[in-house]
Write a protein that holds these residues in place. Structure first.
Motif, PDB file in Angstrom:
ATOM      1  N   ASN B  97      23.761 -15.163 -53.708  1.00  0.00           N
ATOM      2  CA  ASN B  97      24.920 -14.698 -52.932  1.00  0.00           C
ATOM      3  C   ASN B  97      26.196 -14.698 -53.762  1.00  0.00           C
ATOM      4  O   ASN B  97      26.820 -13.662 -53.973  1.00  0.00           O
ATOM      5  N   ILE B  98      26.571 -15.869 -54.219  1.00  0.00           N
ATOM      6  CA  ILE B  98      27.868 -15.984 -54.873  1.00  0.00           C
ATOM      7  C   ILE B  98      27.833 -15.374 -56.281  1.00  0.00           C
ATOM      8  O   ILE B  98      28.792 -14.732 -56.715  1.00  0.00           O
ATOM      9  N   ALA B 101      28.400 -11.708 -56.119  1.00  0.00           N
ATOM     10  CA  ALA B 101      29.801 -11.406 -55.801  1.00  0.00           C
ATOM     11  C   ALA B 101      30.649 -11.477 -57.064  1.00  0.00           C
ATOM     12  O   ALA B 101      31.502 -10.617 -57.300  1.00  0.00           O
ATOM     13  N   LEU B 102      30.403 -12.480 -57.879  1.00  0.00           N
ATOM     14  CA  LEU B 102      31.187 -12.660 -59.094  1.00  0.00           C
ATOM     15  C   LEU B 102      30.942 -11.532 -60.080  1.00  0.00           C
ATOM     16  O   LEU B 102      31.867 -11.026 -60.711  1.00  0.00           O
ATOM     17  N   GLY B 104      30.177  -8.582 -59.374  1.00  0.00           N
ATOM     18  CA  GLY B 104      30.782  -7.366 -58.858  1.00  0.00           C
ATOM     19  C   GLY B 104      32.294  -7.376 -58.843  1.00  0.00           C
ATOM     20  O   GLY B 104      32.927  -6.414 -58.405  1.00  0.00           O
ATOM     21  N   PHE B 180      30.000 -23.828 -59.334  1.00  0.00           N
ATOM     22  CA  PHE B 180      30.142 -23.534 -57.904  1.00  0.00           C
ATOM     23  C   PHE B 180      29.245 -24.412 -57.033  1.00  0.00           C
ATOM     24  O   PHE B 180      29.386 -24.408 -55.815  1.00  0.00           O
TER      25      PHE B 180
END
Ligand SMILES: NC(=O)c1ccc[n+]([C@@H]2O[C@H](COP(=O)([O-])OP(=O)(O)OC[C@H]3O[C@@H](n4cnc5c(N)ncnc54)[C@H](O)[C@@H]3O)[C@@H](O)[C@H]2O)c1
Ligand SMILES: NC(=O)c1ccc[n+]([C@@H]2O[C@H](COP(=O)([O-])OP(=O)(O)OC[C@H]3O[C@@H](n4cnc5c(N)ncnc54)[C@H](O)[C@@H]3O)[C@@H](O)[C@H]2O)c1
Lengths: 224, 224
Positions: B97-98, B101-102, B104, B180
């Motif tokens: 998930n994270i 996002a990073l 992108g 994270f």
DNA sequence: TAGCATTTGTGAATGAATTCACAATCGTTA
DNA sequence: TAACGATTGTGAATTCATTCACAAATGCTA
């Protein structure tokens, strides 16, 4: 005993450390520890025992001299202080890169943060399903926030539109906002606003690599 | 003039504020401002003018009395201090998930952080393309980190495996890590580790809503 | 039940960060 | 070129946060 009321200012750092203690206590509870000393608690988060005791002392005395703190009991107490022993209704605005990641993060729900509504203004996204939550039209923001009793709003829209969105969110009566957009948002003084700035930590690393390579924690400064 | 060298300790908060100044200066530059006063700079990030001047004074004197600071010049100077006037080679571990996002997030590249390699251990993900970057096998971690001259590693794997991954990353010679995963990672003292803890800010909001509703910034404490 | 080893809770001491306050210095204008 | 309003740069004062250090409690053991 004549009980009186005093008000003490609690620092932001203390609250952040409570989050860390809470995290450690959850682990200790799973590991079946009955009690934990301030020393052990400190070690697990690279803090000092005095710091742990001082932080907790702002809220009461939870430990037993000679023994330490009861793990489960202390976890519950800190949970009460942080407001984690309940469910919070959360809304997310902006279902892009970071928004999708947050919706997919199960840990938030486990901590009591339930993402109930998600908003976007992209027609291709509105109505679609993200992890079981239907994307709402941003035009119904106020109505849907109220209908779902939303208490906390997460902002994950582009920085250029964040202030407009926040204005609407504030207008809808929301008092707590978590912002991911890299911009300083203006909100009335009775609204709690927190910013999540990922670039900041990357930039700290960049600074560290550039300046602190040898001579930790210092910079050179020319003095004449 | 006999120039000597002194070392001053720069606080973490000062560095974080430099990031904010840098952000504001980028906006001011786009808005074609020539100069900016400490008062204006402070206002845009809800700080005090004295704070701004003191922060900058740790690194030199960049302003002109009576006028303020030259926007573009100060931006460049802060960029130098933070190490942002160059490209950093970054690797990301964990394309979930994270992590996605990073990858992108175009803003990172604009700030000089270039994600060059991404790793995962999921066979379905390895080899696939994410925003033009092929997912590498975590088993080739050390080789690929070296081949791509990686300087900063971002950890976005589950908390349960984060420490093992970090051990390998450290073994590969990496000196800067952004984590994270919600866990306190152990690294040698010559490795810079920063944590991004999103739950913390949510929990702060939860605390604020629970305790600070009336009587801002304070908590009630029973005293006998 | 007395003595011992532990560990808390907290005022006091220290240390760090922020704010104050003002001399120094600049650009501008007459 | 002198006078003025503006704004920096920085020691000193202040406020805030952390650490020290120890009396007060507790559990355990003999
Ligand atoms: N992606 C990251 O890793 C990352 C990291 C740090 C900060 N951020 C910040 O988070 C924000 C979102 O980043 P992103 O990468 O997810 O961007 P994104 O473009 O992928 O997502 C933004 C989403 O907001 C929606 N949106 C745009 N205008 C809207 C409006 N008026 N009302 C409702 N929805 C609207 C878009 O349709 C899109 O779905 C940005 O401010 C970015 O700077 C992102
Ligand atoms: N998703 C979020 O919004 C969010 C927010 C805060 C923190 N985090 C943290 O970030 C981390 C990742 O979260 P996520 O939601 O992206 O999880 P995720 O499960 O979606 O992604 C984890 C990724 O790591 C990969 N992985 C697992 N073990 C690996 C290994 N040994 N080597 C290489 N890759 C491995 C998985 O294949 C997966 O692609 C977690 O620690 C989580 O707690 C996530």
């Amino acid at each position: 005993m004549a009980a009186s009321n005093s008000r003490k200012k609690i620092s932001e750092s203390t609250i952040h450390r409570l989050s860390l203690y809470y995290r450690v206590l959850s682990v200790l509870e799973k590991e079946n520890h009955q009690t934990v000393s301030s020393r052990e608690l400190a070690k697990r988060e690279k803090l000092t025992p005095a710091q742990v005791r001082k932080d907790l002392s702002f809220f009461g005395s939870f430990g037993t001299r000679g023994l330490g703190y009861p793990v489960s009991e202390l976890k519950k107490q800190i949970g009460d202080i942080l407001g984690l022993n309940r469910l919070w209704n959360v809304a997310l605005i902006g279902v892009g890169n970071i928004g999708s990641a947050l919706v997919g993060y199960k840990e938030f729900l486990r901590q009591g943060f339930r993402i109930r509504v998600i908003f976007d203004n992209d027609q291709r996204k509105i109505g679609s399903n993200h992890k079981g939550i239907k994307v709402s039209d941003i035009r119904n923001l106020e109505r849907d926030l109220r209908e779902n009793n939303i208490e906390i709003v997460v902002i994950a829209v582009p920085a250029t539109v964040a202030q407009y969105i926040v204005d609407d969110v504030v207008h809808a009566g929301i008092k707590a906002i978590l912002n991911f957009a890299p911009v300083n948002l203006k909100v009335p003084s009775d609204v709690f606003l927190r910013n999540e700035n990922m670039s900041m930590e990357l930039e700290y690393l960049s600074f560290a690599l550039s300046n602190l390579q040898n001579g930790r924690g210092t910079i050179k400064k020319e003095v004449s």
